[in-house]
Motif scaffolding. Structure first.
Motif, mmCIF file in Angstrom:
data_model
loop_
_atom_site.group_PDB
_atom_site.id
_atom_site.type_symbol
_atom_site.label_atom_id
_atom_site.label_comp_id
_atom_site.label_asym_id
_atom_site.label_seq_id
_atom_site.Cartn_x
_atom_site.Cartn_y
_atom_site.Cartn_z
ATOM 1 N N ARG A 358 0.840 -1.202 0.000
ATOM 2 C CA ARG A 358 0.000 0.000 0.000
ATOM 3 C C ARG A 358 0.870 1.244 0.000
ATOM 4 O O ARG A 358 1.983 1.264 0.535
ATOM 5 C CB ARG A 358 -0.908 0.014 1.226
ATOM 6 N N ALA A 359 0.347 2.308 -0.614
ATOM 7 C CA ALA A 359 1.079 3.573 -0.675
ATOM 8 C C ALA A 359 1.120 4.223 0.695
ATOM 9 O O ALA A 359 0.282 3.965 1.564
ATOM 10 C CB ALA A 359 0.415 4.510 -1.691
ATOM 11 N N GLY A 360 2.134 5.097 0.894
ATOM 12 C CA GLY A 360 2.258 5.815 2.159
ATOM 13 C C GLY A 360 3.209 5.131 3.126
ATOM 14 O O GLY A 360 4.317 4.708 2.755
ATOM 15 N N ARG A 361 2.772 5.004 4.368
ATOM 16 C CA ARG A 361 3.627 4.461 5.423
ATOM 17 C C ARG A 361 4.056 3.006 5.164
ATOM 18 O O ARG A 361 5.227 2.668 5.381
ATOM 19 C CB ARG A 361 2.916 4.575 6.773
ATOM 20 N N PRO A 362 3.168 2.105 4.687
ATOM 21 C CA PRO A 362 3.637 0.739 4.393
ATOM 22 C C PRO A 362 4.756 0.697 3.355
ATOM 23 O O PRO A 362 5.667 -0.127 3.451
ATOM 24 C CB PRO A 362 2.371 0.038 3.880
ATOM 25 N N GLU A 365 7.987 1.693 5.140
ATOM 26 C CA GLU A 365 8.474 0.588 5.970
ATOM 27 C C GLU A 365 9.081 -0.517 5.119
ATOM 28 O O GLU A 365 10.110 -1.102 5.488
ATOM 29 C CB GLU A 365 7.325 0.033 6.814
ATOM 30 N N TYR A 366 8.499 -0.774 3.975
ATOM 31 C CA TYR A 366 9.040 -1.809 3.083
ATOM 32 C C TYR A 366 10.394 -1.383 2.523
ATOM 33 O O TYR A 366 11.346 -2.189 2.477
ATOM 34 C CB TYR A 366 8.048 -2.070 1.944
ATOM 35 N N LEU A 367 10.512 -0.110 2.098
ATOM 36 C CA LEU A 367 11.793 0.384 1.586
ATOM 37 C C LEU A 367 12.874 0.334 2.663
ATOM 38 O O LEU A 367 14.027 -0.024 2.395
ATOM 39 C CB LEU A 367 11.633 1.812 1.056
#
Length: 437
Positions: A358-362, A365-367
């Motif tokens: 999902r765009a934004g904070r997730p 966190e993934y990056l």
């Protein structure tokens, strides 16, 4: 690569750029052999010959100046003040909001930061030049050399100020030459001058290993070092080119009757995201206690401990600290140079997303998760490459500035790859094959 250079010399404008770059390199190398006023050149040469490549605390700076530091020439400080100033400004950009705002302004902000870098370079050149002159006057530049105390015969204030001004002006000229190469030559000028400075020390260092060898009059050691160097170059090229490509998909948007977006791209995350910066940071930090011990007249136990563990370079404590500092600075530099939240916000702003995330904070966190995973092998690789001089010190009796050491190989391979890529890209622009033939 040789084919690319041959084609480049056949192209008139590229040939002009290459010859201009070679001319600047010649001027730079000539300046590294002109001694500054107030220095006894014969005494300096006698101490350099007696040192036999064992350059001690000043080895790293001497390598970046192409051997000009220990010769005390007008370009003695070389490109090192500019490198230090650039790193400091890059670190301050994260801390000072004003610099961060300038960085986001585009070309105008970058020009302002470049101006600040020039001012800081001159200030650091004055500071480092004063330290070098003070070290040369005290005789501490060449420990154990009988002529070290007579390197600066006249120690008056006027001569001292003249020496500092000359070295500062030399640093400003080096910075100007680098900018000329960037504007009118091929590649990044500062990187090219750094490349030339390091490559200039290779022949003498290799021949010193041959002269000190015992097997087949030193040719066995010489050939082994060449073989190790070729293997290291191949390894460094492989790792420097390695990257993790994170796919990014942009959603389609309807503006009026036209459809925009819907393209696919990727975010390239290099395995060695920090480059050679962690090695320079770790080396500089380990030089500080040794430098304090050198200028201290104390006979306390702490000075003896520092001289026995942090000066020789082959002590287990030194090796462990060096390796751990490189790993730490690799993570530290990646953390301040790559902001996952900023990248995620920019992707969200333009309708981009990572498939399955999902765009934004997730996305941020993934990056961050991926970046931490690939930084571990990158930092361990940097630490192992940097320990090659230590292994050479034990195996061949070479000095700490082994010709195929980690710092020199990383810089030479990195600059070489970028320069060749730039030449090839310009060749492609000038030899574009159209649709109609």
């Amino acid at each position: 690569m040789l084919t690319a250079f041959a084609r480049a010399f056949k192209t008139p404008d590229l040939r002009k750029k290459l010859l201009f770059t070679l001319g600047i390199i010649v001027v730079y190398r000539v300046g590294t052999h002109i001694p500054i006023p107030g220095v006894d050149y014969r005494a300096v040469q006698a101490c350099v010959d007696q040192a036999s490549g064992n350059q001690g605390l000043f080895g790293l700076v001497n390598m970046f100046s192409g051997g000009a530091l220990l010769q005390i020439t007008i370009f003695a400080l070389g490109i090192m003040p500019y490198i230090t100033a650039s790193i400091i400004l890059q670190l301050l950009t994260v801390v000072i909001p004003r610099l961060e705002a300038l960085k986001k302004e585009g070309q105008a902000g970058t020009a302002k930061i470049t101006q600040y870098t020039r001012y800081l370079t001159v200030a650091l050149a004055i500071l480092q030049g004063t330290g070098l002159v003070a070290t040369a006057r005290s005789g501490a530049l060449f420990q154990g050399c009988p002529q070290a105390a007579s390197i600066v015969p006249d120690q008056s204030i006027f001569i001292t100020i003249t020496m500092v001004i000359t070295m500062t002006a030399g640093t400003a000229v080096v910075m100007w030459l680098g900018e000329l190469v960037t504007d009118r030559g091929i590649g990044n000028g500062m990187s090219i001058l750094m490349f030339i400075s390091i490559a200039a020390t290779f022949p003498s260092a290799l021949w010193a290993i041959k002269e000190s060898g015992d097997l087949a009059d030193g040719w066995i050691e010489f050939g082994t070092v060449i073989l190790v160097g070729l293997v290291m170059v191949g390894l460094v090229v492989f790792v420097e080119q390695a990257q993790r490509r994170i796919p990014v998909q942009y959603a389609k948007r309807m503006i009026g009757r036209r459809s925009y977006g819907g393209t696919s791209t990727y975010i390239p995350l290099k395995v060695n995201q920090a480059g050679v910066i962690p090695v320079i940071f770790a080396s500089s930090l380990l030089y500080i206690p040794a430098l304090i011990a050198q200028f201290s007249n104390s006979t306390a136990g702490w000075k003896t401990w520092i001289e026995s563990t942090l000066v020789s370079g082959n002590h287990p404590i030194y090796i462990s600290l060096y390796f751990l500092l490189i790993v730490f600075f690799a993570f530290f530099y990646v953390a301040i140079s790559f902001n996952p939240e900023e990248v995620a916000d920019n992707m969200k702003k333009y309708g981009g997303f990572i498939p399955g995330i999902r765009a934004g904070r997730p996305t941020a966190e993934y990056l961050s998760y991926v970046l931490n995973r690939i930084t571990w092998p990158g930092s361990l690789y940097l630490g192992l490459i940097a320990l090659v001089p230590t292994m050479a010190l034990v195996g061949f009796g070479a000095n700490q500035n082994f010709p195929f050491g980690g710092t020199s190989i990383l810089i030479i391979v990195g600059v070489g790859l970028e320069t060749v890529k730039q030449i090839e890209s310009q060749l492609q622009q000038r030899n574009y094959e159209g649709f109609l033939r």
